[in-house]
Design an enzyme around this catalytic site. Structure first.
Site, mmCIF file in Angstrom:
data_model
loop_
_atom_site.group_PDB
_atom_site.id
_atom_site.type_symbol
_atom_site.label_atom_id
_atom_site.label_comp_id
_atom_site.label_asym_id
_atom_site.label_seq_id
_atom_site.Cartn_x
_atom_site.Cartn_y
_atom_site.Cartn_z
ATOM 1 C CG ASP A 113 -2.054 0.990 1.114
ATOM 2 O OD1 ASP A 113 -3.211 0.546 0.985
ATOM 3 O OD2 ASP A 113 -1.793 2.215 1.135
ATOM 4 C CB ILE A 114 0.828 4.278 -2.133
ATOM 5 C CG1 ILE A 114 1.915 5.188 -2.651
ATOM 6 C CG2 ILE A 114 -0.439 5.064 -1.829
ATOM 7 C CD1 ILE A 114 1.610 5.784 -4.032
ATOM 8 C CG ASN A 171 -12.358 -0.605 3.941
ATOM 9 O OD1 ASN A 171 -12.762 -0.962 5.032
ATOM 10 N ND2 ASN A 171 -11.168 -0.019 3.783
ATOM 11 N N GLY A 218 -15.535 3.548 3.970
ATOM 12 C CA GLY A 218 -14.402 4.365 3.537
ATOM 13 C C GLY A 218 -13.725 3.835 2.289
ATOM 14 C CD GLN A 219 -14.926 -0.232 -2.331
ATOM 15 O OE1 GLN A 219 -16.090 -0.421 -1.979
ATOM 16 N NE2 GLN A 219 -14.376 -0.858 -3.357
ATOM 17 C CG HIS A 277 -8.525 -2.974 -2.293
ATOM 18 N ND1 HIS A 277 -9.477 -2.268 -2.997
ATOM 19 C CD2 HIS A 277 -8.319 -2.291 -1.151
ATOM 20 C CE1 HIS A 277 -9.817 -1.193 -2.301
ATOM 21 N NE2 HIS A 277 -9.136 -1.183 -1.168
HETATM 22 P P1 5GP Z 1 -9.809 1.428 0.452
HETATM 23 O O1 5GP Z 1 -10.044 2.607 1.333
HETATM 24 O O2 5GP Z 1 -10.431 1.597 -0.919
HETATM 25 O O3 5GP Z 1 -10.176 0.129 1.102
HETATM 26 O O4 5GP Z 1 -8.243 1.350 0.296
HETATM 27 C C1 5GP Z 1 -7.545 1.843 -0.803
HETATM 28 C C2 5GP Z 1 -6.067 1.705 -0.465
HETATM 29 O O5 5GP Z 1 -5.338 1.865 -1.662
HETATM 30 C C3 5GP Z 1 -5.570 2.780 0.516
HETATM 31 O O6 5GP Z 1 -4.999 2.140 1.660
HETATM 32 C C4 5GP Z 1 -4.552 3.553 -0.300
HETATM 33 O O7 5GP Z 1 -3.439 3.981 0.467
HETATM 34 C C5 5GP Z 1 -4.167 2.581 -1.392
HETATM 35 N N1 5GP Z 1 -3.769 3.201 -2.640
HETATM 36 C C6 5GP Z 1 -4.432 4.193 -3.295
HETATM 37 N N2 5GP Z 1 -3.786 4.519 -4.431
HETATM 38 C C7 5GP Z 1 -2.675 3.709 -4.471
HETATM 39 C C8 5GP Z 1 -1.613 3.597 -5.418
HETATM 40 O O8 5GP Z 1 -1.537 4.293 -6.423
HETATM 41 N N3 5GP Z 1 -0.670 2.650 -5.149
HETATM 42 C C9 5GP Z 1 -0.716 1.856 -4.038
HETATM 43 N N4 5GP Z 1 0.276 0.976 -3.882
HETATM 44 N N5 5GP Z 1 -1.718 1.952 -3.133
HETATM 45 C C10 5GP Z 1 -2.675 2.874 -3.343
#
Ligand code: 5GP
Ligand code: ZN
Length: 116
Positions: free
Chosen positions: A31-32, A88, A94-95, A101
């Site tokens: 994760d970034i 999520n 908060g998705q 994923h």
């Molecule tokens: P969500 O909130 O949708 O469950 O999580 C999305 C996740 O994707 C977040 O933890 C966010 O930091 C990660 N993320 C978003 N954009 C990128 C990206 O460009 N690269 C990587 N490696 N992770 C990302």
């Protein structure tokens, strides 16, 4: 592939990521913005928006995502110390990325879900 989806772009090699695992059905990358010392995302190759879009035919794929989660957690050294697997789904969760994923998060002690 959905061309405006960041995870589809990572899977296609168009956007950068630290890929830790890849096969014909899924990838795992860091994760970034890690929420803990280890924060890995396990992502199906197919663009599935969320858990809500899963089909009964995807049951083995979902199991496969958990197998990969277990594998990458072990490789990252948190198999025994413990980790969370989080998916999520929708606004209240908060998705933020609408490509299914599984978060694998560990390497520190977590609070209880109620924060108590
Ligand atoms: P969500 O909130 O949708 O469950 O999580 C999305 C996740 O994707 C977040 O933890 C966010 O930091 C990660 N993320 C978003 N954009 C990128 C990206 O460009 N690269 C990587 N490696 N992770 C990302
Ligand atoms: Zn996608």
């Amino acid at each position: 592939m959905s061309s405006n989806c960041i995870f589809c772009q990572i899977i296609a090699g168009i956007a950068p990521a630290e890929i830790l695992y890849r096969d014909d059905r899924a990838v795992a990358f860091r994760d970034i913005r890690p929420a803990a010392p280890v924060h890995i995302l396990v992502v199906p190759i197919r663009h599935i928006v969320s858990v809500n879009e899963l089909d009964p035919k995807d049951e083995s794929l979902v199991g496969h995502l958990f197998s990969i989660a277990c594998q990458v957690a072990g490789q990252a050294g948190i198999g025994q110390t413990g980790y969370r697997c989080i998916i999520n789904t929708g606004p209240d969760s908060g998705q933020a990325v609408f490509h299914l994923h599984l978060h694998v998060i560990g390497g520190r002690r977590m609070q209880t879900l109620t924060g108590a």
